[in-house]
Each structure stands twice: as structure tokens, then as C-alpha cells.
Write an enzyme that holds these catalytic residues in place. Structure first.
Site, PDB file in Angstrom:
ATOM      1  N   ARG A  40       0.825  -1.215   0.000  1.00 18.56           N
ATOM      2  CA  ARG A  40       0.000   0.000   0.000  1.00 18.56           C
ATOM      3  C   ARG A  40       0.860   1.265   0.000  1.00 18.56           C
ATOM      4  O   ARG A  40       0.449   2.302  -0.530  1.00 18.56           O
ATOM      5  CB  ARG A  40      -0.937  -0.008   1.213  1.00 18.56           C
ATOM      6  CG  ARG A  40      -2.101  -0.972   1.036  1.00 18.56           C
ATOM      7  CD  ARG A  40      -3.005  -1.010   2.244  1.00 18.56           C
ATOM      8  NE  ARG A  40      -4.198  -1.811   1.980  1.00 18.56           N
ATOM      9  CZ  ARG A  40      -5.053  -2.198   2.902  1.00 18.56           C
ATOM     10  NH1 ARG A  40      -4.848  -1.863   4.167  1.00 18.56           N
ATOM     11  NH2 ARG A  40      -6.109  -2.919   2.583  1.00 18.56           N
ATOM     12  N   LYS A 205     -16.877 -15.688   5.322  1.00 16.76           N
ATOM     13  CA  LYS A 205     -18.322 -15.705   5.545  1.00 16.76           C
ATOM     14  C   LYS A 205     -19.130 -15.366   4.303  1.00 16.76           C
ATOM     15  O   LYS A 205     -18.816 -14.418   3.578  1.00 16.76           O
ATOM     16  CB  LYS A 205     -18.677 -14.707   6.655  1.00 16.76           C
ATOM     17  CG  LYS A 205     -18.066 -15.044   8.018  1.00 16.76           C
ATOM     18  CD  LYS A 205     -18.473 -14.015   9.057  1.00 16.76           C
ATOM     19  CE  LYS A 205     -17.921 -14.354  10.430  1.00 16.76           C
ATOM     20  NZ  LYS A 205     -18.315 -13.366  11.456  1.00 16.76           N
ATOM     21  N   GLY A 355      -7.482  -6.509  -0.367  1.00 17.02           N
ATOM     22  CA  GLY A 355      -7.591  -7.234   0.888  1.00 17.02           C
ATOM     23  C   GLY A 355      -6.685  -8.447   0.972  1.00 17.02           C
ATOM     24  O   GLY A 355      -5.520  -8.416   0.574  1.00 17.02           O
ATOM     25  N   GLY A 379     -12.603  -3.845   0.773  1.00 16.25           N
ATOM     26  CA  GLY A 379     -13.948  -3.422   1.148  1.00 16.25           C
ATOM     27  C   GLY A 379     -14.534  -2.435   0.165  1.00 16.25           C
ATOM     28  O   GLY A 379     -15.716  -2.531  -0.207  1.00 16.25           O
TER      29      GLY A 379
END
Length: 398
Positions: A40, A205, A355, A379
Site C-alpha cells: 500500500r 463468511k 484485501g 472493502g
């Protein structure tokens, strides 16, 4: 939205430019002072170098981790300032606060072409406050440090935070090259993807990815599901999943999605099942419909990798978000590696959705040049694909 080229056209030499970067880098668990992945930091270098070389007095701000609105040494950006200086080839001035005496004195003392990094934005409660007045007051102080604002923190544009949303309303604002590229790429894969279009989703999830699945399902030719989330889908097919990660409340939803997809959702046919969540645990490859009751799936198996690679190989557009297994543990990294390598070989355009997927690419040593684009914002990428309005992007467009 206005771009960095527009800003340079106005002349920045000798003028202070506040750059919102995403320097939220991971640190080595064994050595908390060592940055384990500086991707990043590298991503924002082109914007910082362009401004520095144009003679701007560059003030960089970022968050790191989730401190609770007050200074916390665990989350200091000091090591990031050191690494940023190494990558820029010049020392970076570091302020010991964000908008306090140290920051103001450092900003006032900046020379043309110098770069200053402010301390962690989230050491101030106003940065993330849901109260407009509190957030606005902090934005006023941030904006007071500079004459122009550049947002190059795509990983934060889905947050309505002071440094992302409110500062843009207080200063002439511009999109950095990274934000501009990210938006263009995501627009391409959502609005005009070349077919066949294959999406690969992993992670823990189903609930985290439900909205993006619902948004993408009508657009894709194949949706490949791995990672911990696949076990809820397998359960919805009537298979036992042992001690694998399971969202019981999502089973009916997964069944509905499988019915809607009419064969376009592809699930693993085998998994690596272990006795414990441990690199040293006993583990074997088992059929996805025969996971032992005392084991948990921690990766997709070789037959699944081959199945997924076949679907990926025919694609002209691939979007990938989420690892196929616990890639951080060597025995459970082969699934993620195999899928990633398959994506690098397509005759088309591929996007790694930030991510953990981006981290996996670097951790596993996969050549980054094999991908069309590696996003810096997991995200933010997902929310864009869901069709949500991103506050940071909206602020730049206003």
C-alpha cells in the site's frame, strides 16, 4: 472528477498539498515493528513523487488499524514514515500528532519538494465520528494545514470519515492516480465486462459477500466459491461439513442462491480437511461431500483447483476476491496458489479485489505483473461492485 493533471496545471510549486493515502499496512506478528507487506505504501508513490518533483510541499495523512479515537503507541505511523522515506529516497518528516502543535509546526517548516507524514488520523475521535459537527471540526483543522487536497486512498473511499469525505468539501479537491485507476477498472468489470466473465470469491463468511453475490450473479458466466464460505453452500446442498466454518443462519439463503444460479455457482469437489486449525495438524484431501465429523476444511483440494482453473481458463474477464483457504499456513496454501496462477494465465483482463487476495499474491510470491490490476481496497471494491455509493468518490465528483 478533477485529476492530478488538473492540479499540476494550476501550479503546486511552493504550495501545500494534503494527500489522503492508505498506509494501513500489516506488521509482522513476531516483530511488531517490521512491516510485513509494504504494497500500500508503494501504491501511493507515483502520486507523491509527482507532487514532490513538481515542488509541492506534501502533507500525507492516513489511518493505521483501529485505535479508539486516542493516541495508542501500538498504532503509530512512525515505522511507516521510515519506510516511506526509504522508498522515496529522501527522509520523510514525521509529525507526532495529526492536527496539533507538532503537525502545524512541521507543516509550516516544510520546504519545496519535502514530504511530511502526520500521525495516525484515528488518534482523533473526529476522524470516524458519526456526528457531522465533530467530524467537520476535525476536517476544518486538517484542511487548515494545506491549500489543496488529493485523495489517493482507494482503500478508504467507502468510509464517510473526515479525511475522506469532509476535507474534500473544504479544499479544492482532486483524485490521485490510484483512485482514478481503481474506479476506471471497477467500472469496467461492473458495466462492460468482456464475456465469458468469471468471478472467484473466497474468504470466511457468506454474509460478508452476500450483497456482491446478489449483484454479480446476473452478470457472470461462472461464480466460483472457495474459502470458509463454501461450507455453508455445501451444507445447503445437504452435505455434512464436520467442524468447518458454518453460518447456519445463511444455509437457506445459500440454497436460494444455488437455485437462482442454475448451475453457474461452482463449489469445491474436494477439500483439505484437518484435525485442527494448525499448520502441524493431521490433514488429508477428502471429497467435499464426505468431510469427517471430527475435521474442518482449511483449503480447497487439487481436484477443485483443476475444476476452477478450467472455468478460469475460458474467461475473458476475471474478478477475484478472497483466498481459497488459510494460505498463511503452508499446508493450506495450495488452493489459493493454484487459483491465482490460473488467473495469471488467462487471455483477458483480471482484477484482484484487494484485501487478503492481494496479500496472498505477495505472500505466495506470485508475479504481480500476471494480473491486469491488483486493487488496494478490498472493502471499497466490494461495495463498488454491490452498486453502493462510495462517500470518498462522491466527494471528489461534487
Amino acid at each position: 472528477m478533477k485529476t492530478l493533471d488538473d492540479l499540476l496545471g494550476e501550479g503546486v510549486s511552493g504550495r501545500r498539498v494534503l494527500v489522503r493515502a492508505d498506509l494501513n499496512v500489516p506488521f509482522d506478528k513476531a516483530d511488531p515493528s517490521r512491516i510485513s507487506d509494504d504494497g500500500r505504501i508503494r501504491a501511493v508513490l507515483p502520486t507523491l513523487i509527482t507532487l514532490r518533483d513538481a515542488g509541492a510541499r506534501v502533507i500525507v495523512c492516513s489511518h493505521l488499524g483501529r485505535p479508539k479515537g486516542a493516541p495508542d503507541p501500538k498504532y503509530t505511523l512512525a515505522p511507516v514514515a521510515t519506510r516511506l522515506g526509504e522508498l522515496l529516497g529522501n527522509p520523510v518528516v514525521f509529525a507526532e500528532d495529526t492536527v496539533g502543535p507538532s503537525a502545524k509546526a512541521a507543516a509550516d517548516a516544510l520546504l519545496d519538494g519535502q514530504v511530511l507524514l502526520l500521525e495516525n488520523l484515528r488518534f482523533n475521535a473526529g476522524e470516524t465520528s458519526k456526528d457531522d459537527a465533530e467530524r467537520g471540526a476535525f476536517a476544518d483543522e486538517l484542511a487548515g494545514l494545506a491549500e489543496f487536497y488529493v485523495d489517493d486512498a482507494f482503500g478508504a473511499v467507502h468510509r464517510k470519515h473526515a479525511s475522506v469525505y469532509d476535507v474534500a468539501a473544504r479544499l479544492p479537491h482532486y483524485a490521485g492516480g490510484l483512485v482514478l485507476t481503481e474506479v476506471e477498472v471497477l467500472r469496467k468489470v461492473t458495466e462492460t465486462p468482456e464475456q465469458p466473465y468469471v468471478v472467484v470469491l473466497g474468504g470466511s463468511k457468506v454474509s460478508d459477500k452476500l450483497a456482491v453475490i446478489q449483484a454479480l450473479l446476473p452478470k457472470v458466466d461462472k461464480l466460483l466459491v472457495g474459502g470458509g464460505m463454501c461450507f455453508t453452500f455445501l451444507k445447503a446442498q445437504g452435505h455434512e461439513v464436520g467442524k468447518s466454518l458454518l453460518e447456519a443462519e445463511m444455509i437457506d439463503t445459500c440454497a436460494d442462491l444455488l437455485a437462482q444460479a442454475q448451475g453457474r455457482i461452482v463449489l469445491p469437489v474436494d477439500v483439505v480437511a484437518a484435525t485442527a486449525f494448525d499448520a502441524n495438524a493431521e490433514h488429508d484431501v477428502v471429497s467435499a461431500d464426505a468431510i469427517p465429523a471430527d475435521r474442518l476444511g482449511l483449503d480447497i483440494g487439487p481436484a477443485s483447483v483443476a475444476l476452477f482453473a478450467e472455468a478460469i481458463g475460458s474467461a475473458k474477464t476475471v474478478f477475484w476476491n478472497g483466498p481459497m483457504g488459510v494460505f498463511e499456513l503452508a499446508p493450506f496454501a495450495a488452493g489459493t496458489r493454484g487459483v491465482a496462477e490460473a488467473i495469471t494465465k488467462i487471455d483477458g483482463f483480471s482484477v484482484v479485489g484487494g484485501g487478503d487476495s492481494a496479500a496472498a499474491v505477495r505472500t505466495l510470491g506470485i508475479d504481480e505483473s500476471g494480473f491486469g490490476h491488483i486493487s488496494t481496497g478490498g472493502g471499497a471494491s466490494l461495495e463498488y461492485l454491490e452498486g453502493k455509493s462510495l462517500p470518498g468518490v462522491s466527494a471528489l465528483e461534487s
